[in-house]
Design an enzyme around this catalytic site. Structure first.
Site, mmCIF file in Angstrom:
data_model
loop_
_atom_site.group_PDB
_atom_site.id
_atom_site.type_symbol
_atom_site.label_atom_id
_atom_site.label_comp_id
_atom_site.label_asym_id
_atom_site.label_seq_id
_atom_site.Cartn_x
_atom_site.Cartn_y
_atom_site.Cartn_z
ATOM 1 N N ASP A 118 15.348 68.707 -4.939
ATOM 2 C CA ASP A 118 15.937 67.827 -5.928
ATOM 3 C C ASP A 118 15.718 66.381 -5.446
ATOM 4 O OD1 ASP A 118 17.811 66.945 -8.001
ATOM 5 O OD2 ASP A 118 19.216 66.630 -6.351
ATOM 6 N N ASP A 142 17.732 63.146 -6.961
ATOM 7 C CA ASP A 142 18.952 62.339 -6.984
ATOM 8 C C ASP A 142 20.043 62.913 -6.069
ATOM 9 O OD1 ASP A 142 18.175 60.306 -8.819
ATOM 10 O OD2 ASP A 142 18.458 61.710 -10.492
#
Ligand code: MG7
Ligand code: MG
Length: 312
Positions: free
Chosen positions: A55, A57
């Site tokens: 991922d 963020d």
């Protein structure tokens, strides 16, 4: 492989790493036996059998700065910059976040209940971006002015994956272009090993934002349903049976689903939440093999990759 198993017997690489993990105050590991077994398979497979799915963020990027102030997500880049330049439009982004962020993280709603709201949030926010026809260079400048910060060691982590030809798939419900510009600005270029599965802003001939890529990727559809299977990159990672998955939210734990293979996935999760919320932390321990509690660094992920690279 036989040679590697021999070498593995001679080194203490895995016990040393396990010892390190179990002695860190901010590392939670519910089932060390399973983690050690997964690591063993990964080390035997080596870099050539490994892929990292991460991922962006609040996973590759930091959650907060030293002063405890919340840093920006990729979408957040618009909130901050537009507020500065066009407060009226900026306020619309802020209002959307105020309405939908609590829904995204509500413990009272099921995923099925949240999904339509997420579609509306992403859809409305992307609509505002397209309507405004932001140019590529404006968005690049927004990124330069943004409060997106790498976790300590994340840059080196990305570079070391590239150096060992381990593909890095950045799987993000944020905005892929923002990640690209950020990497370009911080690393000088996007490393060859790095691939994106994300929402991409499409630009017209004048380099103005005119549409978003499909399908839409929001927090709760980060799995194979959004991966275009015909891409060359999908073939490139086909033989990579061992996955290191890095995420910070519950929506990240299925990012490996759909990559057809029979190897292990080692799930490493950043817990950015409150230390008082023991229930949430326990939930993370159930779904992630290794939980990093309010860890601003990439030390653990780097050590795992170093061990995989060390025996070949
Ligand atoms: N997220 C999703 N959207 C927005 C937005 O329009 N503004 C801001 N500030 N944040 C947004 O990387 C995915 C994360 O991005 C956030 C449409 C969501 O909270 C999501 O978890
Ligand atoms: Mg995240």
């Amino acid at each position: 492989e036989a040679e590697c198993i021999e070498q593995l017997k001679k080194t203490d690489a895995i016990p040393l790493l396990m010892n390190f993990l179990l002695n860190q105050e901010n590392v939670l590991c519910r089932d060390p036996t399973t983690v050690a077994a997964k690591l063993r398979k990964m080390v035997i497979g080596g870099a050539g059998k490994t892929v990292v799915i991460s991922d962006f963020d609040y996973t590759l990027s930091r959650f907060e700065n030293e002063q405890g102030e919340r840093l920006s997500t990729t979408h957040g880049v618009f909130d901050d910059n537009v507020m500065r330049l066009k407060p009226e439009l900026g306020q619309k982004f802020i209002d959307l976040k105020a309405k939908y962020y609590p829904i995204e993280f509500s413990p009272k709603l099921t995923m099925e209940e949240k999904i339509p709201h997420m579609e509306t949030w992403w859809g409305t926010s992307h609509g505002l971006i397209i309507n405004e026809k932001f140019s590529k260079s404006t968005i690049e400048e927004f990124v330069r002015q943004s409060r997106i910060v790498f976790r300590d060691g994340a840059e080196d982590f990305i570079q070391s994956l590239d150096a060992h030809n381990i593909p890095l798939v950045i799987f993000s419900a944020g905005i892929g272009n923002i990640i690209e510009y950020f990497l370009q600005q911080k690393l000088g270029a996007i490393p060859r090993n790095t691939h994106f599965i994300s929402n991409m802003i499409l630009f017209d001939e004048e380099d103005k934002a005119c549409a978003f890529s499909e399908p839409l990727i929001h927090t709760f559809c980060k799995n194979s349903s959004v991966i275009q299977k015909e891409t060359s990159f999908f073939h490139e990672i086909a033989g990579r049976v061992n996955v290191i998955l890095l995420g910070d939210s519950m929506g990240d734990i299925h990012m490996d689903v759909g990559v057809e293979r029979d190897g292990p996935t080692l799930k490493v999760g950043y817990y950015n939440g409150s230390l008082e919320d023991t229930e949430a932390m326990e939930h993370y321990e159930q779904v992630y093999d290794i939980v990093l509690v309010r860890d601003p660094t990439f030390t653990v992920a780097q050590k795992i990759v170093d061990v995989i690279n060390s025996t070949h």
